[in-house]
Design a protein around this motif. Structure first.
Motif, PDB file in Angstrom:
ATOM      1  N   ILE A  51       0.882  -1.163   0.000  1.00 43.74           N
ATOM      2  CA  ILE A  51       0.000   0.000   0.000  1.00 43.74           C
ATOM      3  C   ILE A  51       0.922   1.216   0.000  1.00 43.74           C
ATOM      4  O   ILE A  51       1.528   1.553   1.017  1.00 43.74           O
ATOM      5  CB  ILE A  51      -0.913  -0.012   1.236  1.00 43.74           C
ATOM      6  CG1 ILE A  51      -1.784  -1.283   1.214  1.00 43.74           C
ATOM      7  CG2 ILE A  51      -1.785   1.231   1.277  1.00 43.74           C
ATOM      8  CD1 ILE A  51      -2.348  -1.654   2.551  1.00 43.74           C
ATOM      9  N   PRO A  52       1.081   1.872  -1.146  1.00 44.53           N
ATOM     10  CA  PRO A  52       2.135   2.877  -1.312  1.00 44.53           C
ATOM     11  C   PRO A  52       2.011   4.080  -0.382  1.00 44.53           C
ATOM     12  O   PRO A  52       0.924   4.452   0.070  1.00 44.53           O
ATOM     13  CB  PRO A  52       2.001   3.303  -2.777  1.00 44.53           C
ATOM     14  CG  PRO A  52       1.335   2.156  -3.445  1.00 44.53           C
ATOM     15  CD  PRO A  52       0.386   1.600  -2.409  1.00 44.53           C
TER      16      PRO A  52
ATOM     17  N   SER B  27       4.790 -10.334   3.469  1.00 46.19           N
ATOM     18  CA  SER B  27       4.806  -8.955   3.969  1.00 46.19           C
ATOM     19  C   SER B  27       3.554  -8.207   3.528  1.00 46.19           C
ATOM     20  O   SER B  27       3.160  -8.275   2.362  1.00 46.19           O
ATOM     21  CB  SER B  27       6.049  -8.223   3.469  1.00 46.19           C
ATOM     22  OG  SER B  27       6.082  -6.895   3.958  1.00 46.19           O
ATOM     23  N   PHE B  28       2.946  -7.498   4.476  1.00 40.60           N
ATOM     24  CA  PHE B  28       1.785  -6.635   4.239  1.00 40.60           C
ATOM     25  C   PHE B  28       2.226  -5.240   4.652  1.00 40.60           C
ATOM     26  O   PHE B  28       2.266  -4.913   5.831  1.00 40.60           O
ATOM     27  CB  PHE B  28       0.609  -7.124   5.072  1.00 40.60           C
ATOM     28  CG  PHE B  28      -0.722  -6.525   4.714  1.00 40.60           C
ATOM     29  CD1 PHE B  28      -1.615  -7.206   3.904  1.00 40.60           C
ATOM     30  CD2 PHE B  28      -1.100  -5.275   5.197  1.00 40.60           C
ATOM     31  CE1 PHE B  28      -2.869  -6.665   3.597  1.00 40.60           C
ATOM     32  CE2 PHE B  28      -2.324  -4.725   4.893  1.00 40.60           C
ATOM     33  CZ  PHE B  28      -3.218  -5.427   4.086  1.00 40.60           C
ATOM     34  N   GLN B  29       2.595  -4.425   3.678  1.00 40.50           N
ATOM     35  CA  GLN B  29       3.184  -3.119   3.967  1.00 40.50           C
ATOM     36  C   GLN B  29       2.144  -2.007   3.821  1.00 40.50           C
ATOM     37  O   GLN B  29       1.648  -1.751   2.723  1.00 40.50           O
ATOM     38  CB  GLN B  29       4.367  -2.850   3.040  1.00 40.50           C
ATOM     39  CG  GLN B  29       5.549  -3.763   3.305  1.00 40.50           C
ATOM     40  CD  GLN B  29       6.792  -3.367   2.539  1.00 40.50           C
ATOM     41  OE1 GLN B  29       6.754  -2.504   1.671  1.00 40.50           O
ATOM     42  NE2 GLN B  29       7.913  -4.007   2.851  1.00 40.50           N
ATOM     43  N   ILE B  30       1.848  -1.362   4.949  1.00 37.25           N
ATOM     44  CA  ILE B  30       0.916  -0.231   4.954  1.00 37.25           C
ATOM     45  C   ILE B  30       1.754   1.038   5.057  1.00 37.25           C
ATOM     46  O   ILE B  30       2.031   1.540   6.145  1.00 37.25           O
ATOM     47  CB  ILE B  30      -0.073  -0.334   6.129  1.00 37.25           C
ATOM     48  CG1 ILE B  30      -0.778  -1.692   6.111  1.00 37.25           C
ATOM     49  CG2 ILE B  30      -1.106   0.795   6.064  1.00 37.25           C
ATOM     50  CD1 ILE B  30      -1.661  -1.937   7.322  1.00 37.25           C
ATOM     51  N   LEU B  31       2.162   1.568   3.924  1.00 38.79           N
ATOM     52  CA  LEU B  31       3.018   2.750   3.927  1.00 38.79           C
ATOM     53  C   LEU B  31       2.213   4.035   3.725  1.00 38.79           C
ATOM     54  O   LEU B  31       2.687   5.120   4.039  1.00 38.79           O
ATOM     55  CB  LEU B  31       4.080   2.623   2.831  1.00 38.79           C
ATOM     56  CG  LEU B  31       4.932   1.356   2.894  1.00 38.79           C
ATOM     57  CD1 LEU B  31       6.044   1.400   1.849  1.00 38.79           C
ATOM     58  CD2 LEU B  31       5.520   1.135   4.281  1.00 38.79           C
ATOM     59  N   GLY B  32       1.005   3.907   3.196  1.00 41.28           N
ATOM     60  CA  GLY B  32       0.095   5.039   3.061  1.00 41.28           C
ATOM     61  C   GLY B  32      -0.940   5.016   4.174  1.00 41.28           C
ATOM     62  O   GLY B  32      -0.733   4.415   5.232  1.00 41.28           O
TER      63      GLY B  32
ATOM     64  N   ILE C  14       3.419  -7.468   9.210  1.00 42.28           N
ATOM     65  CA  ILE C  14       2.633  -6.271   8.905  1.00 42.28           C
ATOM     66  C   ILE C  14       3.456  -5.076   9.348  1.00 42.28           C
ATOM     67  O   ILE C  14       3.747  -4.911  10.526  1.00 42.28           O
ATOM     68  CB  ILE C  14       1.276  -6.293   9.628  1.00 42.28           C
ATOM     69  CG1 ILE C  14       0.482  -7.545   9.238  1.00 42.28           C
ATOM     70  CG2 ILE C  14       0.469  -5.037   9.311  1.00 42.28           C
ATOM     71  CD1 ILE C  14      -0.801  -7.723  10.030  1.00 42.28           C
ATOM     72  N   ASP C  15       3.813  -4.234   8.402  1.00 42.56           N
ATOM     73  CA  ASP C  15       4.764  -3.156   8.666  1.00 42.56           C
ATOM     74  C   ASP C  15       4.174  -1.824   8.222  1.00 42.56           C
ATOM     75  O   ASP C  15       3.757  -1.667   7.082  1.00 42.56           O
ATOM     76  CB  ASP C  15       6.067  -3.436   7.906  1.00 42.56           C
ATOM     77  CG  ASP C  15       7.196  -2.493   8.310  1.00 42.56           C
ATOM     78  OD1 ASP C  15       6.945  -1.536   9.062  1.00 42.56           O
ATOM     79  OD2 ASP C  15       8.331  -2.724   7.863  1.00 42.56           O
ATOM     80  N   GLY C  16       4.160  -0.853   9.146  1.00 42.74           N
ATOM     81  CA  GLY C  16       3.653   0.471   8.824  1.00 42.74           C
ATOM     82  C   GLY C  16       4.722   1.437   8.353  1.00 42.74           C
ATOM     83  O   GLY C  16       4.412   2.604   8.081  1.00 42.74           O
ATOM     84  N   GLY C  17       5.974   0.983   8.256  1.00 40.98           N
ATOM     85  CA  GLY C  17       7.046   1.866   7.810  1.00 40.98           C
ATOM     86  C   GLY C  17       7.148   3.103   8.681  1.00 40.98           C
ATOM     87  O   GLY C  17       7.000   3.048   9.900  1.00 40.98           O
ATOM     88  N   SER C  18       7.381   4.245   8.056  1.00 43.56           N
ATOM     89  CA  SER C  18       7.516   5.498   8.809  1.00 43.56           C
ATOM     90  C   SER C  18       6.245   6.336   8.797  1.00 43.56           C
ATOM     91  O   SER C  18       6.139   7.306   9.544  1.00 43.56           O
ATOM     92  CB  SER C  18       8.668   6.325   8.230  1.00 43.56           C
ATOM     93  OG  SER C  18       8.409   6.648   6.871  1.00 43.56           O
ATOM     94  N   ALA C  19       5.268   5.972   7.948  1.00 38.14           N
ATOM     95  CA  ALA C  19       4.098   6.839   7.800  1.00 38.14           C
ATOM     96  C   ALA C  19       2.780   6.090   7.660  1.00 38.14           C
ATOM     97  O   ALA C  19       1.740   6.705   7.440  1.00 38.14           O
ATOM     98  CB  ALA C  19       4.289   7.745   6.580  1.00 38.14           C
TER      99      ALA C  19
END
Length: 433
Positions: free
Chosen positions: A106-107, A128-133, A162-167
């Motif tokens: 999720i960009p 990996s389930f990446q929630i970056l937006g 499940i990773d929310g990154g920085s944002a």
């Protein structure tokens, strides 16, 4: 080469040519680099019988390469206005069915509007389930007519991160639900509201760097999972938002929550029936109702919780500190629990066990209760916002057993202790009479 003529000459020429080819072939590098001449090409050679031509066919062996499936490639707009639910479902179908290590992306920098959405496994190699937006919940209550209990669900997937990154943000847009809650407006009927993020039947799960806010009801619910690691999660909602528990744990074994900050309108962390080996470290909690085991045994049910260890927490301006609450009429056990290295700042009920919990209009004394035993409170300091700093309201027929207070110093309140066996160690204040 000399010209061959006559039968004998032709025979000798053919024999000479064959001998030359064999000699030449023995000096040609076969390209495989193996003395035994074994074939290790990534392609299969196929002979076309129609024209006797050698052709190459790609191997059908599964790839081990990694891949990323982005919702943007399946039509998700990310403008915060367009319903992106179908685009997410299409992307999920692709990601879940892809061979090789796969990431569902999720960009960053966009807001995706979603209705109730279920991300169901099992998946082939999704890791990996990446929630970056930002994921933004629809505010139309009719969009949840098929499932009033859930907004986003991930279920039946193993070895997932499940990773929310920085944002990355999960935004429940819960205000419309809070306004219609019977706890806010008593003229309204009591109805269900969706949990923002439900993690169901997952094994070997890692959740990190995630931001969840303003859930319709519970923020994150972890149900029937095993081997879970939650780290660096931030959860926020107004202190008066109803039933917005931060992390809700049910029937889950071997879970660790660390380095997280939760401020909400209900329990920061709630632990319910079937949960075992729950480790909570370095938690900041407030506003909210503190850390709660329970409620257990409602509607005369059996309930079992064991192996809870809270080690390192700061609770500020919360309605409760560390609490165990069980209904009258229930049965089962809450045992082997440890609360240690905790700081309380102006907390209303810093330490509380309530075996007579009731949230109904009329409550009657009942015969059975969930047994509470082997609970240790160690190195707990701070201030009480009420005149009762420690309350043990235990059952007359099933008194609390094996309760230890060790180096506990809570200022501003007294201790109220009923039907409890308490052992003091070190410096303890206030003490049970």
């Amino acid at each position: 080469m000399a010209r061959c003529s006559g039968s004998l000459a032709i025979f000798l020429c053919v024999l000479l040519m064959l001998t030359s080819c064999q000699a030449l072939g023995s000096n040609i590098d076969d390209g495989y680099g193996h003395e035994d001449g074994s074939f290790q090409s990534n392609s299969l050679i196929k002979l076309n019988n129609e024209d006797d031509v050698l052709t190459l066919k790609s191997s059908d062996r599964p790839t081990t390469e990694s891949s990323t499936v982005s919702v943007s490639n399946f039509g998700a707009k990310g403008d915060g206005k367009t319903d992106d639910t179908q685009a997410f479902k299409k992307a999920w179908k692709k990601a879940c069915s892809t061979n090789g290590v796969t990431t569902f992306l999720i960009p960053k920098g966009k807001t995706y509007l979603l209705k109730s959405t279920r991300f169901r496994g099992p998946c082939k190699s999704l890791r990996s389930f990446q929630i970056l937006g930002t994921l933004s919940a629809s505010t139309k209550r009719s969009d949840y007519s098929n499932d009033k209990n859930h907004w986003l669900i991930l279920e039946d997937i193993n070895n997932l991160s499940i990773d929310g990154g920085s944002a990355g943000i999960v935004d429940g847009n819960g205000k419309i639900w809070w306004q219609n809650s019977c706890k806010i407006d008593k003229s309204k009927p009591c109805t269900k509201a969706p949990t923002a993020l439900t993690l169901y039947n997952l094994e070997n799960l890692n959740v990190k760097n995630l931001r969840v806010r303003d859930a319709q009801q519970i923020q994150i619910s972890i149900e029937k999972c095993n081997n879970v690691n939650v780290k660096n999660v931030k959860i926020t909602a107004p202190g008066d938002s109803p039933n917005t528990d931060g992390i809700h744990i049910v029937a889950t074994k071997n879970i660790q929550i660390s380095n997280s900050d939760i401020g909400t309108g209900d329990d920061c962390i709630s632990i319910e029936d079937g949960s075992q080996n729950v480790q909570i470290k370095d938690l900041t909690c407030g506003p909210g109702h503190g850390i709660s085991i329970g409620s257990l045994g409602d509607d005369n049910a059996k309930a079992y919780v064991s192996g809870v260890n809270v080690d390192g927490a700061t609770l500020s301006e919360t309605d409760n500190g560390v609490r165990i609450k069980t209904y009258q009429g229930g049965s089962g056990t809450a045992k082997n629990i440890k609360f240690q290295n905790i700081r309380m700042e102006n907390v209303k009920n810093p330490i509380i066990i309530d075996q007579n919990y009731c949230d109904k209009d009329k409550c009657e004394q009942q015969e059975s209760a969930v047994q509470v035993n082997n609970v240790v409170y160690r190195n707990i300091k701070g201030t009480s916002a009420t005149d009762v700093a420690i309350m043990f309201n235990c059952s007359e027929k099933y008194p609390c057993q094996g309760i230890v207070l060790e180096n506990v110093n809570i200022k501003g309140g007294k201790a109220s202790c009923e039907n409890v066996n308490v052992k003091d160690k070190g410096s303890v204040s206030p003490k049970c009479p």
